[in-house]
Design an enzyme around this catalytic site. Structure first.
Site, PDB file in Angstrom:
ATOM      1  N   SER A 176      13.745 142.201  37.670  1.00 50.09           N
ATOM      2  CA  SER A 176      12.385 141.508  37.931  1.00 50.09           C
ATOM      3  C   SER A 176      11.670 142.144  38.813  1.00 50.09           C
ATOM      4  O   SER A 176      10.848 143.345  38.898  1.00 50.09           O
ATOM      5  CB  SER A 176      12.954 140.061  38.463  1.00 50.09           C
ATOM      6  OG  SER A 176      11.865 139.228  38.481  1.00 50.09           O
TER       7      SER A 176
ATOM      8  N   HIS B 250      15.539 135.076  31.619  1.00 54.46           N
ATOM      9  CA  HIS B 250      15.103 135.985  32.801  1.00 54.46           C
ATOM     10  C   HIS B 250      16.228 136.687  33.325  1.00 54.46           C
ATOM     11  O   HIS B 250      16.324 137.759  33.922  1.00 54.46           O
ATOM     12  CB  HIS B 250      14.090 135.439  33.668  1.00 54.46           C
ATOM     13  CG  HIS B 250      13.444 136.210  34.836  1.00 54.46           C
ATOM     14  ND1 HIS B 250      12.951 137.407  34.418  1.00 54.46           N
ATOM     15  CD2 HIS B 250      13.663 136.207  36.025  1.00 54.46           C
ATOM     16  CE1 HIS B 250      12.571 137.982  35.461  1.00 54.46           C
ATOM     17  NE2 HIS B 250      13.036 137.439  36.483  1.00 54.46           N
TER      18      HIS B 250
END
Length: 296
Positions: free
Chosen positions: A117, A272
């Site tokens: 991320s 995610h």
């Protein structure tokens, strides 16, 4: 078959650099060495967490990679996270510059960058800015594009600020407050991992500077390089995406290929939080890619 691989072999020229205008921050880290020393030196790995994370999030995977690959792994705290210092500037150029300083300080060569991320965009930024000091990168669920963060990150900041305003003394109290901002127990536990109790105080606080990170959310959706005709990383790059996440869409693949013309793509059935959701599938993907690097 746990993953799909996409190979782009085109080699293209590289030019252009960008620099941070803020002072470097010395990064806290955990060192994970292989269980057995070998005569053949292997290049180090730097493992970088995402927003609101820390080096401890990647502890288990770092130990596994050190064991499987026989490589030393540095799990770092990026600026304004974990045990690293706070700084009012929080953007990718600054974080990349910190990591470059870390590489220089520890005299690392042939380094592999792994980032999730926010850490992924930091890895991409450093690779494009200073390709000579990087061997290859692994970007976990992010792409070199401008894309707004999920609105939930703003809610997380609100909930964490509320916890500090109330002045809780117990973790269960903090969790009750955070339930109003996030339903997932796993994500709440991840966020509350930033809580600590300062010495000689009863009230808990967050290690992360909420005001700084809250103000940086828009910056963290951006990517500092805009034109792949000006700068490219022509060394190996692995992009791992969660198929249930929106951060690396099919539409982003062409721009990834232009910035990173030798990229490979691995799809993992996850959201995610790929590493924590599917650690074994992630490990397999890393082992296949990084084992090739070991043999180069």
């Amino acid at each position: 078959m746990y993953a799909r691989l996409t190979f782009v072999r085109q080699l293209l020229p590289l030019s252009g650099r960008a620099y941070s205008t803020t002072a470097r921050v010395p990064l806290a880290f955990e060192l994970h060495k292989p269980p057995k020393e070998t005569d053949k030196p292997h290049a180090p790995i730097i493992f970088m967490h995402g927003l609101f994370g820390s080096k401890k999030n990647n502890r288990s995977m770092s130990k596994v990679l050190a064991r499987d690959l026989g490589r030393t792994v540095y799990a770092v705290d990026l600026r304004n996270h974990g045990d690293s210092p706070h700084n009012p500037t929080h953007d990718y150029l600054a974080m990349a510059d910190d990591v470059e300083g870390f590489i220089e300080e520890h005299r690392l060569t042939g380094t592999t960058l792994i980032g999730h991320s926010m850490g992924a965009k930091t890895a991409m930024t450093l690779a494009l800015r200073s390709p000579d000091i990087i061997s290859d990168i692994v970007s976990v669920d992010n792409a070199p594009i401008d894309a707004a963060l999920l609105s939930s990150f703003g809610k997380y900041v609100q909930g964490m600020k509320k916890i500090e305003e109330v002045g809780v003394t117990r973790l269960v109290e903090a969790d009750e407050i955070l339930k109003n901002y996030e339903e997932s127990l796993t994500i709440r536990q991840f966020l509350l991992g930033n809580l600590y109790r300062p010495k000689d105080e009863k009230i808990t606080k967050f290690k992360v500077p909420l005001k700084i990170l809250g103000a940086a959310l828009d910056n963290l959706g951006d990517f500092p390089f805009k034109d792949p005709d000006e700068v490219r990383f022509v060394k190996p790059a692995l992009f791992v995406r969660g198929t249930q996440s929106h951060y690396v869409s099919d539409e982003a693949l062409p721009i990834i290929g232009r910035f990173f013309p030798r990229f490979e793509l691995v799809d993992i059935e996850a959201g995610h939080w790929v590493i924590s959701e599917k650690p074994e599938l992630f490990r397999r993907g890393m082992h296949g890619h990084l084992s090739q690097r070991n043999n180069c």
